[in-house]
Design a protein around this motif. Sequence first.
Motif, PDB file in Angstrom:
ATOM      1  N   MET A  72       0.832  -1.211   0.000  1.00  0.00           N
ATOM      2  CA  MET A  72       0.000   0.000   0.000  1.00  0.00           C
ATOM      3  C   MET A  72       0.861   1.253   0.000  1.00  0.00           C
ATOM      4  O   MET A  72       0.632   2.194  -0.764  1.00  0.00           O
ATOM      5  CB  MET A  72      -0.916   0.024   1.229  1.00  0.00           C
ATOM      6  N   GLY A  73       1.838   1.279   0.883  1.00  0.00           N
ATOM      7  CA  GLY A  73       2.726   2.441   0.977  1.00  0.00           C
ATOM      8  C   GLY A  73       3.476   2.690  -0.309  1.00  0.00           C
ATOM      9  O   GLY A  73       3.625   3.840  -0.750  1.00  0.00           O
ATOM     10  N   ASP A  74       3.946   1.622  -0.940  1.00  0.00           N
ATOM     11  CA  ASP A  74       4.683   1.768  -2.197  1.00  0.00           C
ATOM     12  C   ASP A  74       3.784   2.294  -3.312  1.00  0.00           C
ATOM     13  O   ASP A  74       4.192   3.149  -4.097  1.00  0.00           O
ATOM     14  CB  ASP A  74       5.300   0.423  -2.594  1.00  0.00           C
ATOM     15  N   LYS A 108       3.052   6.011  -2.616  1.00  0.00           N
ATOM     16  CA  LYS A 108       4.260   6.796  -2.904  1.00  0.00           C
ATOM     17  C   LYS A 108       4.453   6.936  -4.410  1.00  0.00           C
ATOM     18  O   LYS A 108       4.775   8.025  -4.908  1.00  0.00           O
ATOM     19  CB  LYS A 108       5.478   6.113  -2.276  1.00  0.00           C
ATOM     20  N   SER A 109       4.233   5.876  -5.154  1.00  0.00           N
ATOM     21  CA  SER A 109       4.385   5.925  -6.610  1.00  0.00           C
ATOM     22  C   SER A 109       3.369   6.861  -7.254  1.00  0.00           C
ATOM     23  O   SER A 109       3.710   7.617  -8.171  1.00  0.00           O
ATOM     24  CB  SER A 109       4.248   4.519  -7.208  1.00  0.00           C
ATOM     25  N   VAL A 110       2.128   6.847  -6.776  1.00  0.00           N
ATOM     26  CA  VAL A 110       1.104   7.750  -7.301  1.00  0.00           C
ATOM     27  C   VAL A 110       1.502   9.196  -7.014  1.00  0.00           C
ATOM     28  O   VAL A 110       1.409  10.066  -7.894  1.00  0.00           O
ATOM     29  CB  VAL A 110      -0.288   7.427  -6.715  1.00  0.00           C
ATOM     30  N   SER A 123       1.820   0.132  10.758  1.00  0.00           N
ATOM     31  CA  SER A 123       0.963   0.784   9.781  1.00  0.00           C
ATOM     32  C   SER A 123       0.984   2.300   9.889  1.00  0.00           C
ATOM     33  O   SER A 123       0.327   2.973   9.110  1.00  0.00           O
ATOM     34  CB  SER A 123      -0.473   0.268   9.923  1.00  0.00           C
ATOM     35  N   SER A 124       1.737   2.863  10.839  1.00  0.00           N
ATOM     36  CA  SER A 124       1.708   4.308  11.034  1.00  0.00           C
ATOM     37  C   SER A 124       2.282   5.065   9.844  1.00  0.00           C
ATOM     38  O   SER A 124       1.758   6.115   9.476  1.00  0.00           O
ATOM     39  CB  SER A 124       2.434   4.701  12.322  1.00  0.00           C
ATOM     40  N   SER A 125       3.323   4.560   9.215  1.00  0.00           N
ATOM     41  CA  SER A 125       3.880   5.258   8.049  1.00  0.00           C
ATOM     42  C   SER A 125       2.922   5.191   6.863  1.00  0.00           C
ATOM     43  O   SER A 125       2.780   6.150   6.119  1.00  0.00           O
ATOM     44  CB  SER A 125       5.247   4.697   7.670  1.00  0.00           C
ATOM     45  N   VAL A 126       2.216   4.076   6.713  1.00  0.00           N
ATOM     46  CA  VAL A 126       1.215   3.964   5.656  1.00  0.00           C
ATOM     47  C   VAL A 126       0.065   4.916   5.954  1.00  0.00           C
ATOM     48  O   VAL A 126      -0.429   5.607   5.070  1.00  0.00           O
ATOM     49  CB  VAL A 126       0.703   2.511   5.519  1.00  0.00           C
TER      50      VAL A 126
END
Length: 90
Positions: A17-19, A22-24, A64-67
């Motif tokens: 999810m994070g990746d 970040k890509s979007v 999950s905090s960074s996400v």
Amino acid sequence: MIDIAMIPTVKEQGFVMGDVIKSVDELCVARQEAAEGKRPQYILIFIDEINRFVPRRGGSNSASSSVAEQIVRMVITGRSRGTILFSGSS
């Protein structure tokens, strides 16, 4: 569409999810900076079971905090660039 249901752990799902988020974000910034680049008028993002990644306040799941931070940043900056987030939780 990315279906993360088959990814075995929530931590690994959060990484994907994070990746993606970040890509979007990087894609939107790169297209804004390029004078000749055209970007879509809207970007639609659907996140099911968002409560896995953005828990209620008071919960401190560091995995999950960074996400969660990325999702919140996307919500804040996304409106000005036409990003629409739909989410669902149970």
